[in-house]
Design an enzyme around this catalytic site. Structure first.
Site, PDB file in Angstrom:
ATOM      1  N   HIS A 124       0.822  -1.227   0.000  1.00  0.00           N
ATOM      2  CA  HIS A 124       0.000   0.000   0.000  1.00  0.00           C
ATOM      3  C   HIS A 124       0.850   1.270   0.000  1.00  0.00           C
ATOM      4  O   HIS A 124       0.319   2.356  -0.260  1.00  0.00           O
ATOM      5  CB  HIS A 124      -0.927   0.028   1.212  1.00  0.00           C
ATOM      6  CG  HIS A 124      -1.999  -1.018   1.185  1.00  0.00           C
ATOM      7  ND1 HIS A 124      -2.822  -1.221   0.099  1.00  0.00           N
ATOM      8  CD2 HIS A 124      -2.375  -1.943   2.111  1.00  0.00           C
ATOM      9  CE1 HIS A 124      -3.650  -2.212   0.355  1.00  0.00           C
ATOM     10  NE2 HIS A 124      -3.399  -2.665   1.561  1.00  0.00           N
ATOM     11  N   ASP A 160      -2.806 -10.532  -2.437  1.00  0.00           N
ATOM     12  CA  ASP A 160      -3.385 -10.040  -1.188  1.00  0.00           C
ATOM     13  C   ASP A 160      -4.865  -9.703  -1.407  1.00  0.00           C
ATOM     14  O   ASP A 160      -5.265  -9.329  -2.508  1.00  0.00           O
ATOM     15  CB  ASP A 160      -2.621  -8.789  -0.751  1.00  0.00           C
ATOM     16  CG  ASP A 160      -2.930  -8.357   0.672  1.00  0.00           C
ATOM     17  OD1 ASP A 160      -2.144  -8.677   1.573  1.00  0.00           O
ATOM     18  OD2 ASP A 160      -3.965  -7.683   0.889  1.00  0.00           O
ATOM     19  N   ASP A 247      -4.622 -12.742   3.416  1.00  0.00           N
ATOM     20  CA  ASP A 247      -5.869 -12.305   4.031  1.00  0.00           C
ATOM     21  C   ASP A 247      -7.095 -12.624   3.179  1.00  0.00           C
ATOM     22  O   ASP A 247      -8.210 -12.245   3.540  1.00  0.00           O
ATOM     23  CB  ASP A 247      -5.828 -10.808   4.386  1.00  0.00           C
ATOM     24  CG  ASP A 247      -5.067  -9.967   3.387  1.00  0.00           C
ATOM     25  OD1 ASP A 247      -4.705 -10.482   2.322  1.00  0.00           O
ATOM     26  OD2 ASP A 247      -4.824  -8.782   3.679  1.00  0.00           O
TER      27      ASP A 247
END
Length: 343
Positions: A124, A160, A247
């Protein structure tokens, strides 16, 4: 030659955003515990080196680097999601260095492949902004290292559950790095729509497929077979990097997907096969998210087994209606740029 190199360090456990924060030290501690209790033949664990200022500067602006260095030794709230502790800056510099070292070892032929088990995560972090638990963008820094080591084309795959907005931003206008992301959509950070394909010289070299909540192993398998792998094979990368967040596991408290550890192993098998066919097996995974200790640790272990060639996994058949629609949207957006998608 080392078969599979694992790079990690106790300093990564000292990055502590707080007891209630999802990105807690126990994530890495559990991974290392599972690897210790259920050892895999053919792996070697080493301590990485910190990134140099030049390596950080290959992706991040002077303003961001100066700001983050100023957080050394401090508890600081960078944004509502991103918190530092006194050791966080040094851990982040070491995580970036581990990413570079993994690439160097694989590019030089001293390791067949490598997994950097690091914290904090990185995908990010934008060139001029830390966000989303991330300080420096480890995979972007790794891609720049691969380019310096002679790779003309670098592939980054991001699995992800959250879209890697920072990595996309770093290579938005470039074609020497192909960025591919599968993620839950719409979801944080609210980027990664199918029409986000890059700009200028990099137009067509950003591939996004946002799957609706509830995506399963079979949905990811359809996406890989019908979009990612055909484009990746046409691209012929000299190095394959994976932003390996876990995740999307069905146990994860933040994501809304339904992947199993076998699904992650199947994705890793695909990347192994791609790397073998395109670039002599040059594959590096870098740890991103994953907040179920059980799901994370079991999925990492399954991927390391694949990398060490102890197992090979495949997907179950079938695809959900929502995933099929998302795949069609991504193929349509990318068809003008890739002839392999026009059949």
């Amino acid at each position: 030659m080392t078969q599979t190199l694992l790079l990690t360090d106790p300093l990564f456990l000292k990055h502590d955003p707080g007891e209630e924060h999802p990105e807690r030290p126990a994530r890495l501690a559990r991974i290392l515990d599972v690897l210790e209790r259920d050892p895999i033949w053919g792996i070697e664990r080493r301590t990485p080196r910190p990134a140099t200022e030049e390596e950080l500067a290959s992706v991040h602006t002077p303003r961001l680097r100066e700001y983050l260095e100023g957080l050394r030794g401090r508890h600081e709230v960078v944004d509502p999601d991103t918190v530092t502790s006194p050791d966080s800056y040094d851990a982040a510099v070491l995580a970036a260095g581990a990413a570079v070292q993994a690439v160097e070892e694989v590019m030089a032929g001293r390791a067949r492949n490598a997994f950097a088990l690091v914290r904090p995560p990185g995908h990010h972090a934008e060139p001029d902004k830390a966000m989303g638990f991330c300080l420096f963008n480890n995979v972007a820094i790794a891609a720049e290292a691969a380019r310096r080591q002679g790779a003309e084309r670098v592939l980054i795959l991001d699995w992800d559950v959250h879209h890697g907005n920072g990595t996309q931003a770093a290579f938005w206008r470039r074609r020497d790095v192909l960025y591919m992301s599968v993620h839950q959509y719409p979801y944080y950070p609210h980027t990664g729509a199918p029409h986000e394909v890059g700009a200028g010289p990099g137009e067509g070299y950003t591939l996004n497929c946002g799957l609706p909540e509830g995506g399963k192993d079979a949905d990811y398998g359809a996406l890989y077979q019908d979009l990612f792998l055909p484009v990746a094979q046409a691209y012929k990368p000299d190095m394959v990097l994976v932003s390996a967040g876990f995740d999307a596991h069905h146990r994860d408290p933040l994501g809304g997907m339904e992947l199993t550890e076998r699904g992650f192993a199947a994705m890793c098998s695909d990347m192994m096969d791609l790397a073998r066919s395109a670039c002599g097996g040059k594959l590096v995974l870098l740890l991103e998210g994953g907040y179920s200790l059980e799901g994370l640790s079991r999925s990492v272990h399954a991927c390391v087994e694949v990398m060490a060639e102890e197992t090979k996994d495949s997907y179950p058949g079938g695809v959900s209606r929502g995933a099929a629609a998302a795949l069609r949207s991504s193929r349509e957006a990318l068809r003008p740029y890739w002839s392999v998608l026009r059949g």
